[in-house]
Write a protein that holds these residues in place. Structure first.
Motif, short mmCIF file in Angstrom:
data_model
loop_
_atom_site.label_atom_id
_atom_site.label_comp_id
_atom_site.label_asym_id
_atom_site.label_seq_id
_atom_site.Cartn_x
_atom_site.Cartn_y
_atom_site.Cartn_z
N ARG A 588 0.83 -1.20 0.00
CA ARG A 588 0.00 0.00 0.00
C ARG A 588 0.86 1.24 0.00
O ARG A 588 2.01 1.24 0.44
CB ARG A 588 -0.97 0.02 1.18
N LEU A 589 0.27 2.32 -0.49
CA LEU A 589 0.90 3.63 -0.48
C LEU A 589 -0.08 4.61 0.15
O LEU A 589 -1.23 4.69 -0.28
CB LEU A 589 1.27 4.08 -1.89
N ARG A 590 0.40 5.33 1.15
CA ARG A 590 -0.45 6.29 1.87
C ARG A 590 0.06 7.69 1.57
O ARG A 590 1.22 8.01 1.84
CB ARG A 590 -0.38 5.99 3.36
N LEU A 591 -0.81 8.52 1.01
CA LEU A 591 -0.43 9.88 0.62
C LEU A 591 -1.43 10.89 1.15
O LEU A 591 -2.58 10.57 1.44
CB LEU A 591 -0.38 10.00 -0.91
N GLN A 592 -0.96 12.12 1.23
CA GLN A 592 -1.84 13.25 1.52
C GLN A 592 -1.79 14.18 0.32
O GLN A 592 -0.74 14.71 -0.02
CB GLN A 592 -1.37 14.00 2.78
N ALA A 593 -2.93 14.32 -0.36
CA ALA A 593 -2.99 15.25 -1.49
C ALA A 593 -3.03 16.68 -0.96
O ALA A 593 -3.79 16.99 -0.05
CB ALA A 593 -4.23 14.97 -2.34
N VAL A 594 -2.20 17.53 -1.54
CA VAL A 594 -2.14 18.93 -1.11
C VAL A 594 -2.19 19.82 -2.35
O VAL A 594 -1.79 19.41 -3.44
CB VAL A 594 -0.86 19.22 -0.30
N PRO A 595 -2.69 21.06 -2.20
CA PRO A 595 -2.69 21.98 -3.34
C PRO A 595 -1.27 22.21 -3.85
O PRO A 595 -0.31 22.28 -3.08
CB PRO A 595 -3.28 23.27 -2.75
N MET A 596 -1.13 22.32 -5.15
CA MET A 596 0.18 22.40 -5.77
C MET A 596 0.95 23.62 -5.32
O MET A 596 2.17 23.56 -5.10
CB MET A 596 0.01 22.42 -7.30
N TYR A 597 0.26 24.74 -5.13
CA TYR A 597 0.98 25.98 -4.88
C TYR A 597 0.78 26.53 -3.48
O TYR A 597 1.08 27.68 -3.21
CB TYR A 597 0.57 27.03 -5.93
N ARG A 598 0.29 25.72 -2.56
CA ARG A 598 0.15 26.18 -1.19
C ARG A 598 1.53 26.24 -0.53
O ARG A 598 2.29 25.28 -0.62
CB ARG A 598 -0.76 25.25 -0.38
N PRO A 599 1.86 27.34 0.14
CA PRO A 599 3.16 27.40 0.82
C PRO A 599 3.24 26.29 1.86
O PRO A 599 2.30 26.04 2.60
CB PRO A 599 3.15 28.78 1.49
#
Length: 678
Positions: A588-599
């Motif tokens: 499994r792979l666990r990720l957190q999607a985040v906005p591309m340009y958020r500081p």
């Protein structure tokens, strides 16, 4: 049989006992601390009574309060579960003196086993094999050092009272003995209130085999075969199974007979477990008798088809054992693992918090779940961080392992970090698959079981990342269509989520966090067909489709693949800021999607001048004072949290400016404990 019993425990064991009682038509009384007012065992019981504050010493260790509830509620018996007061002879005596039945062995039997030293001497006199060592009452450091040197090294220092892996140290050289003795005695004193230790020759690379025993008040004693729990980390059991892949039929019979002999030597009644260490040559030696039901008892229940809690109740009510030794069955193979709120990648640091998501496989004839929490409950800092026990059964060991892998693949936990990935690697490791793991293997080779962290390190990891990115693209497109459909102009080209812009081809960028590591991918295409760039490589994805049951099918560089998904939207129900878990059936792979340009926020916890509490806990030892000169990595403080001692070390060399906590203080996570001079 009883009409009403009280369960003097919490969590999954309390729920387990309540369910058996319900099947037998027995009313149940639960007790609970302030931290457990909304716990599942409170909700399942017929009635529940508060008994004090959140810490065990304020509630579940208050025998007087528990006994008072039993008398007021009309309970005829008390089931102690395991842990807390389950092996407390004084409590068992008090229960019996009050005219209530204690569902467990007599206090006299407990006292014989309450001291590992006394137990060892008793077993040796009864003819049960024991490891050479020292069990004397003279506990002066000089005498213990002299005895240790006489026994020889490697040597084990063990707390004479207690269990659960607490108060145990391996010493390999005479010069290391004094420091390890002090540490072991301190941990034993904090955990069990007594610091007496015993010394034993340490058997290299042993197996840990335990035999389930049962006795009744009619003079019958038998065993229910073995469980192997050699997969351990720091003496804490990680995987248990029955039958053991190590034992021959002859060795199984010999150990079973020795276990019955040990139980009879102390006039044992009710459920207990005789634990042995077994050398590579097949020699076995008595370790201890746990005078209670074990955490891993479901393994035995699966292979024998028996309900051990029901047996406990019947024996406590004065009935004879339902079966004779020759009638005990052993069918198939069973394996148990424990899902914990802990972070294996951070030294198995225990976790706490709300279970935002808890997905476990459905129970059936092959899979059993024992848990004291459900989705939305909180894993509290005050108790053991176990979320659930996952137990599987099948016709043989290879099938049971396959069943366990499939069950783990269906597990998903969000909120506190959990050990699912660690367990998945464990049950695929050759040492486990081949049945050759010993009690020290995990500690010697822990890096083989910990997440490497490099998403681009192999094709499987890369496919998992591409699947996560594809799932994110599909969700973004679906949400754009839904917004368009709800707008005044659903046919507007601006509602199309393919990333197209005037003058160049479509291109969308995605960002994820894998722990502290940021991953960026760039995609062209739409509607399940993409070219995705990552780590200077371009991959084609074709025919991607979301399927029923959180599935994703697609072709990656021409190879057909299928994955399962768990996706949680972030703030505002946006797919651009949520959790994604992708599983291919084996990894499994666990990720957190985040906005591309958020500081990005800094992940630093300080400037290097401060020592912070990694989690809530109680300070048990302070080893620094203002003005002290300290080295980088020097131990400055020890805190206890969730039944575990954590050593806190200086982030750098320097001078201690402030010590902001004292022994006995309860501190919150991220509290500054020690400050160094700038």
């Amino acid at each position: 049989m009883f009409d009403k019993i009280l369960i003097a425990n919490r969590g999954e064991i309390a729920c387990r006992v309540i369910r058996t009682c319900r099947r037998l038509g027995i009313a149940t009384v639960a007790v609970y601390s302030q931290a457990d007012a909304d716990a599942q065992h409170v909700r399942l019981a017929d009635e529940a009574w508060p008994i004090g504050g959140p810490r065990p010493a304020e509630s579940y260790l208050r025998g007087d309060a528990i006994l008072e509830v039993a008398l007021k509620s009309g309970a005829q018996a008390i089931h102690p579960g395991y842990g807390f007061l389950s092996e407390n002879a004084d409590f068992a005596d008090a229960v019996e003196a009050a005219g209530v039945v204690f569902i467990g062995p007599k206090a006299a039997s407990m006292r014989k086993m309450g001291s590992k030293a006394g137990a060892k001497e008793l077993m040796q006199a009864a003819g049960v094999p024991v490891v050479p060592g020292y069990t004397g009452e003279d506990q002066s450091p000089d005498v213990l050092q002299r005895e240790a040197d006489a026994i020889g090294y490697p040597l084990m220092i063990k707390a004479a009272h207690g269990g659960g892996g607490k108060g145990m140290r391996i010493v390999r050289d005479s010069g290391e003995f004094a420091a390890n003795l002090e540490s072991c005695q301190r941990e034993a004193r904090n955990a069990f209130g007594r610091d007496r230790v015993l010394l034993e020759r340490y058997v290299e690379r042993p197996r840990h085999i335990e035999i389930q025993v049962f006795g009744d008040s009619h003079g019958h004693t038998l065993h229910l075969n073995e469980r192997e729990c050699s997969a351990q980390r720091r003496y804490q059991k990680v995987l248990e199974e029955s039958p053991s892949p190590f034992l021959s039929a002859q060795l199984r019979d010999a150990m079973g007979s020795a276990a019955v002999l040990a139980a009879r030597a102390i006039d044992y009644v009710n459920a207990g477990t005789v634990e042995f260490i077994v050398g590579q040559d097949g020699g076995f030696y008595f370790m201890e008798i746990n005078t209670r039901l074990q955490v891993e008892h479901p393994v035995t229940e699966f292979v024998t088809g028996l309900d051990l809690v029901e047996w406990q109740l019947r024996v406590a009510a004065g009935e004879a054992l339902p079966l004779a030794q020759g009638q005990i069955a052993q069918q198939g193979h069973a394996i148990e693992v424990r899902l914990y709120a802990e972070d294996p990648d951070a030294g198995f640091l225990p976790g706490s918090g709300r279970l935002e998501r808890l997905r476990l496989p459905a129970a059936d004839q092959h899979v059993r779940i024992d848990s004291g929490v459900i989705e939305g409950d909180t894993v509290t800092i005050f108790y053991d961080p176990m979320i659930a026990k996952l137990i599987v059964h099948d016709a043989d060991r290879p099938r049971a392992l396959a069943r366990l892998r499939a069950a783990l693949a269906q597990c998903d936990i969000a909120g506190p970090k959990a050990n699912i990935e660690f367990l998945e690697r464990l049950v695929r490791h050759p040492a486990v698959v081949e049945g050759r793991i010993d009690t020290g293997y995990l500690d010697r080779h822990l890096d083989e079981f910990i997440q490497a962290g490099d998403t681009a390190s192999d094709d499987t990891a890369q496919d998992l990342l591409l699947a996560a990115a594809t799932a994110q693209l599909l969700v973004q497109e679906r949400q754009s269509l839904e917004r368009a459909g709800a707008s005044t102009d659903p046919s507007s080209p601006w509602a199309i989520a393919d990333g197209w812009r005037l003058g160049h081809g479509s291109r969308r960028s995605l960002a994820f966090l894998q722990g502290e590591r940021r991953l960026e991918l760039h995609a062209q295409g739409s509607n399940g067909n993409y070219r995705i760039e990552h780590a200077d490589r371009i991959h084609s994805v074709e025919g991607a489709r979301n399927e029923a049951g959180d599935g994703l099918s697609l072709r990656i560089d021409g190879r057909g693949r299928r994955f399962t998904l768990a996706m949680d939207a972030g703030p505002g129900n946006s797919a651009g800021d949520g959790r994604i878990v992708v599983h291919d059936g084996g990894r499994r792979l666990r990720l957190q999607a985040v906005p591309m340009y958020r500081p990005e926020r800094s992940s630093a916890v300080g400037t290097g001048n401060r020592l912070l509490a990694p989690m809530p806990g109680r300070v048990v030892l302070v080893k620094a004072a203002p003005g002290d000169e300290v080295e980088a990595g020097q131990e400055l403080m020890v805190i206890e949290a969730m039944k575990m001692e954590l050593s806190l070390k200086s982030p750098r060399a320097g001078t201690v400016a402030e010590v902001r906590a004292a022994a006995g203080d309860f501190v919150e996570a991220d509290t500054v404990l020690v400050a160094l001079a700038s």
